[in-house]
Design a protein around this motif. Structure first.
Motif, PDB file in Angstrom:
ATOM      1  N   ARG A 224       8.995  20.072   9.478  1.00 20.12           N
ATOM      2  CA  ARG A 224       8.320  18.996   8.769  1.00 20.12           C
ATOM      3  C   ARG A 224       9.363  18.034   8.201  1.00 20.12           C
ATOM      4  N   ASP A 225       8.944  16.783   8.079  1.00 19.46           N
ATOM      5  CA  ASP A 225       9.778  15.780   7.395  1.00 19.46           C
ATOM      6  C   ASP A 225       9.317  15.743   5.943  1.00 19.46           C
ATOM      7  N   TRP A 226      10.240  15.901   4.999  1.00 24.47           N
ATOM      8  CA  TRP A 226       9.893  16.048   3.590  1.00 24.47           C
ATOM      9  C   TRP A 226      10.209  14.767   2.808  1.00 24.47           C
ATOM     10  N   LEU A 227       9.197  14.300   2.067  1.00 26.75           N
ATOM     11  CA  LEU A 227       9.265  13.042   1.312  1.00 26.75           C
ATOM     12  C   LEU A 227       9.054  13.336  -0.161  1.00 26.75           C
ATOM     13  N   TYR A 228      10.037  12.993  -0.989  1.00 27.51           N
ATOM     14  CA  TYR A 228       9.911  13.202  -2.431  1.00 27.51           C
ATOM     15  C   TYR A 228       8.843  12.257  -2.970  1.00 27.51           C
ATOM     16  N   VAL A 229       7.949  12.780  -3.804  1.00 28.54           N
ATOM     17  CA  VAL A 229       6.741  12.047  -4.177  1.00 28.54           C
ATOM     18  C   VAL A 229       7.051  10.744  -4.903  1.00 28.54           C
ATOM     19  N   ALA A 230       8.100  10.686  -5.719  1.00 31.28           N
ATOM     20  CA  ALA A 230       8.434   9.439  -6.418  1.00 31.28           C
ATOM     21  C   ALA A 230       8.845   8.352  -5.431  1.00 31.28           C
ATOM     22  N   ASP A 231       9.559   8.730  -4.372  1.00 30.55           N
ATOM     23  CA  ASP A 231       9.904   7.757  -3.335  1.00 30.55           C
ATOM     24  C   ASP A 231       8.655   7.239  -2.646  1.00 30.55           C
ATOM     25  N   HIS A 232       7.708   8.119  -2.397  1.00 26.71           N
ATOM     26  CA  HIS A 232       6.443   7.716  -1.780  1.00 26.71           C
ATOM     27  C   HIS A 232       5.709   6.705  -2.663  1.00 26.71           C
ATOM     28  N   CYS A 233       5.652   6.978  -3.961  1.00 28.50           N
ATOM     29  CA  CYS A 233       4.936   6.082  -4.878  1.00 28.50           C
ATOM     30  C   CYS A 233       5.558   4.686  -4.906  1.00 28.50           C
ATOM     31  N   GLU A 234       6.871   4.614  -4.884  1.00 30.62           N
ATOM     32  CA  GLU A 234       7.532   3.309  -4.853  1.00 30.62           C
ATOM     33  C   GLU A 234       7.203   2.557  -3.570  1.00 30.62           C
ATOM     34  N   ALA A 235       7.142   3.281  -2.473  1.00 26.61           N
ATOM     35  CA  ALA A 235       6.795   2.649  -1.202  1.00 26.61           C
ATOM     36  C   ALA A 235       5.374   2.097  -1.237  1.00 26.61           C
ATOM     37  N   LEU A 236       4.460   2.846  -1.809  1.00 24.59           N
ATOM     38  CA  LEU A 236       3.071   2.389  -1.890  1.00 24.59           C
ATOM     39  C   LEU A 236       2.954   1.103  -2.711  1.00 24.59           C
ATOM     40  N   TYR A 237       3.693   1.032  -3.803  1.00 23.39           N
ATOM     41  CA  TYR A 237       3.624  -0.172  -4.635  1.00 23.39           C
ATOM     42  C   TYR A 237       4.184  -1.382  -3.892  1.00 23.39           C
ATOM     43  N   LEU A 238       5.253  -1.192  -3.154  1.00 21.18           N
ATOM     44  CA  LEU A 238       5.802  -2.290  -2.358  1.00 21.18           C
ATOM     45  C   LEU A 238       4.796  -2.775  -1.329  1.00 21.18           C
ATOM     46  N   ILE A 239       4.141  -1.847  -0.670  1.00 16.06           N
ATOM     47  CA  ILE A 239       3.175  -2.208   0.375  1.00 16.06           C
ATOM     48  C   ILE A 239       1.987  -2.948  -0.227  1.00 16.06           C
ATOM     49  N   LEU A 240       1.597  -2.563  -1.446  1.00 13.02           N
ATOM     50  CA  LEU A 240       0.483  -3.248  -2.106  1.00 13.02           C
ATOM     51  C   LEU A 240       0.747  -4.730  -2.304  1.00 13.02           C
ATOM     52  N   GLN A 241       2.008  -5.107  -2.404  1.00 11.89           N
ATOM     53  CA  GLN A 241       2.353  -6.513  -2.614  1.00 11.89           C
ATOM     54  C   GLN A 241       2.316  -7.308  -1.310  1.00 11.89           C
ATOM     55  N   SER A 242       2.054  -6.633  -0.205  1.00 10.79           N
ATOM     56  CA  SER A 242       2.159  -7.279   1.105  1.00 10.79           C
ATOM     57  C   SER A 242       1.056  -8.308   1.326  1.00 10.79           C
ATOM     58  N   SER A 243       1.418  -9.391   1.956  1.00 11.55           N
ATOM     59  CA  SER A 243       0.426 -10.391   2.356  1.00 11.55           C
ATOM     60  C   SER A 243      -0.072 -10.134   3.778  1.00 11.55           C
ATOM     61  N   ARG A 244       0.519  -9.144   4.441  1.00  7.15           N
ATOM     62  CA  ARG A 244       0.164  -8.843   5.837  1.00  7.15           C
ATOM     63  C   ARG A 244      -0.932  -7.791   5.867  1.00  7.15           C
ATOM     64  N   ILE A 245      -2.155  -8.213   5.626  1.00  6.15           N
ATOM     65  CA  ILE A 245      -3.274  -7.278   5.581  1.00  6.15           C
ATOM     66  C   ILE A 245      -3.551  -6.727   6.979  1.00  6.15           C
ATOM     67  N   GLY A 246      -4.229  -5.570   7.007  1.00  3.75           N
ATOM     68  CA  GLY A 246      -4.552  -4.927   8.264  1.00  3.75           C
ATOM     69  C   GLY A 246      -3.418  -4.109   8.846  1.00  3.75           C
ATOM     70  N   GLU A 247      -2.312  -4.001   8.127  1.00  2.00           N
ATOM     71  CA  GLU A 247      -1.140  -3.295   8.642  1.00  2.00           C
ATOM     72  C   GLU A 247      -1.191  -1.799   8.341  1.00  2.00           C
ATOM     73  N   THR A 248      -0.465  -1.044   9.164  1.00  2.00           N
ATOM     74  CA  THR A 248      -0.228   0.376   8.926  1.00  2.00           C
ATOM     75  C   THR A 248       1.266   0.589   8.762  1.00  2.00           C
ATOM     76  N   TYR A 249       1.638   1.445   7.782  1.00  2.00           N
ATOM     77  CA  TYR A 249       3.049   1.758   7.546  1.00  2.00           C
ATOM     78  C   TYR A 249       3.249   3.266   7.501  1.00  2.00           C
ATOM     79  N   ASN A 250       4.213   3.746   8.245  1.00  2.00           N
ATOM     80  CA  ASN A 250       4.634   5.139   8.147  1.00  2.00           C
ATOM     81  C   ASN A 250       5.675   5.283   7.040  1.00  2.00           C
ATOM     82  N   ILE A 251       5.508   6.312   6.218  1.00  2.00           N
ATOM     83  CA  ILE A 251       6.429   6.559   5.101  1.00  2.00           C
ATOM     84  C   ILE A 251       6.945   7.986   5.225  1.00  2.00           C
ATOM     85  N   GLY A 252       8.243   8.141   5.404  1.00  2.00           N
ATOM     86  CA  GLY A 252       8.840   9.460   5.542  1.00  2.00           C
ATOM     87  C   GLY A 252      10.104   9.592   4.729  1.00  2.00           C
TER      88      GLY A 252
END
Length: 363
Positions: A224-252
């Motif tokens: 498995r690829d292991w992602l520390y939860v705080a890093d995941h949360c920061e990624a989610l907040y960045l993506i929320l600011q995106s103007s590119r709606i309809g996108e998918t992002y992989n976070i690992g």
């Protein structure tokens, strides 16, 4: 300050996101959570008197409740963490996963669409619906296969993965059919503080501390690829600011490890942090019967989120694992609260009959 409606915010990833959001001043938070078996209200007790946080006990399948919350709080974003997530439980009780992960997501999308359509043009433009999903929707990789990309075909192999794939497809459909400004993220295995101890890392930590067997499925070489939860949360907040709606992002986390290696590292850290005379925690490692349809390997290609937002995980696996173990050692009250009689029965049901004739690992 902007307002986020967070669903499933008492769970592992959701609670870590809420704590980070309030600490960093990202938004006011409305937290809608049903408080299922894996939820511990004490996880967010420190926010009880915080005016930026409001908790609502309820189900995302309750359409009237959803509409009232949306009309009352007018959130700029909805972040859907709500999900039944444990593969082992989905094998024994798939209906719960279908109801929450597919039907519940549908009800949330419907309520969100109605709310979004009534917003002013400016607020419609700013609104986001972020759906948090998993890499398990992509299926299993061989040791030599390239990592999952956002365009990897879906091939779920467990009822849990299939239910999350179904919810992803619904979110995609609501963007393409109705124009709802959605975003989807597919993350690798999260770990860190406040994770319910049915998952591998907290289960191994707590079993080891209590001198119980450390059950390892099959040969322990599933990756498995292991992602520390705080890093995941920061990624989610960045993506929320995106103007590119309809996108998918992989976070690992860029941290592929075999299950066997994960357990060995936990034991080595506990030997240092919680030593016992003439005892090594690795002596508790026990191989058990594998679960049905156990995917061999997951791996995430994070190049898209790195390219679009400059995001990279801050924690490597060793640093994140040390922080995780230190948190569990420092929070015995939280641990005791989640280890109910129902939890003990579940552990016995899932692992009790799996112990094979093989001996525990010897040092």
């Amino acid at each position: 300050m902007q307002t986020f409606l967070v669903t499933g915010g008492v769970g592992f990833i959701g609670s870590n996101f809420i704590l980070k959001a309030t600490k960093e001043g990202w938004a006011n938070i409305i937290n809608l959570d049903k408080l299922t078996y894996a939820s511990n209200p004490q996880t967010l007790a420190q926010l009880q008197d915080d005016p930026r946080y409001h908790f609502v006990c309820g189900d995302i399948g309750n359409v009237e409740l959803l509409r009232n919350l949306l009309e009352q709080y007018q959130p700029k974003a909805i972040i859907n963490f709500t999900a039944h997530t444990h593969v082992d439980r989905s094998i024994l009780s798939p209906e719960d996963f279908i109801q929450t992960n597919i039907v519940g997501t549908f009800q949330l999308l419907e309520a969100s669409k109605i709310y979004w359509e009534k917003l002013s043009p400016q607020k419609r433009e700013q609104f986001r619906f972020l759906h948090v999903s998993t890499d398990e929707v992509y299926g299993s990789l061989s040791p030599t296969d390239p990592a999952f990309r956002e365009d990897t075909p879906y091939a779920p192999n467990s009822p849990y993965a299939a239910s999350k794939a179904g919810s992803d497809h619904l979110v995609r459909a609501y963007f393409h059919t109705y124009g709802l400004p959605t975003l989807i993220t597919n993350c690798s295995n999260n770990y860190g503080p406040r994770q319910f101890p049915e998952k591998l890392i907290p289960l191994m930590i707590l079993n080891a501390l209590h001198g119980k067997p450390l059950p390892i499925y099959g040969d322990g070489k599933n990756i498995r690829d292991w992602l520390y939860v705080a890093d995941h949360c920061e990624a989610l907040y960045l993506i929320l600011q995106s103007s590119r709606i309809g996108e998918t992002y992989n976070i690992g986390g860029n941290n592929e490890q075999t299950n066997l290696t994960v357990v060995e590292k936990i034991c080595a850290i506990l030997d240092e942090l919680a030593p016992k005379p003439n005892f090594r925690h690795s002596s508790l490692m026990t191989f058990v019967k594998d679960r049905p349809g156990h995917d061999r390997r997951y791996a995430i290609d994070c190049s898209k989120i790195s390219r679009d937002f400059g995001w990279q995980p801050k924690e490597d696996f060793d640093s994140g694992l040390l922080k995780t173990i230190q948190w569990y050692l420092s929070n015995p009250t939280w641990v005791e609260q989640v280890q109910s009689d129902a939890y003990a029965r579940w552990i016995q049901q899932n692992y009790g009959d799996r112990i094979t004739a093989r001996s525990p690992r010897k040092n």
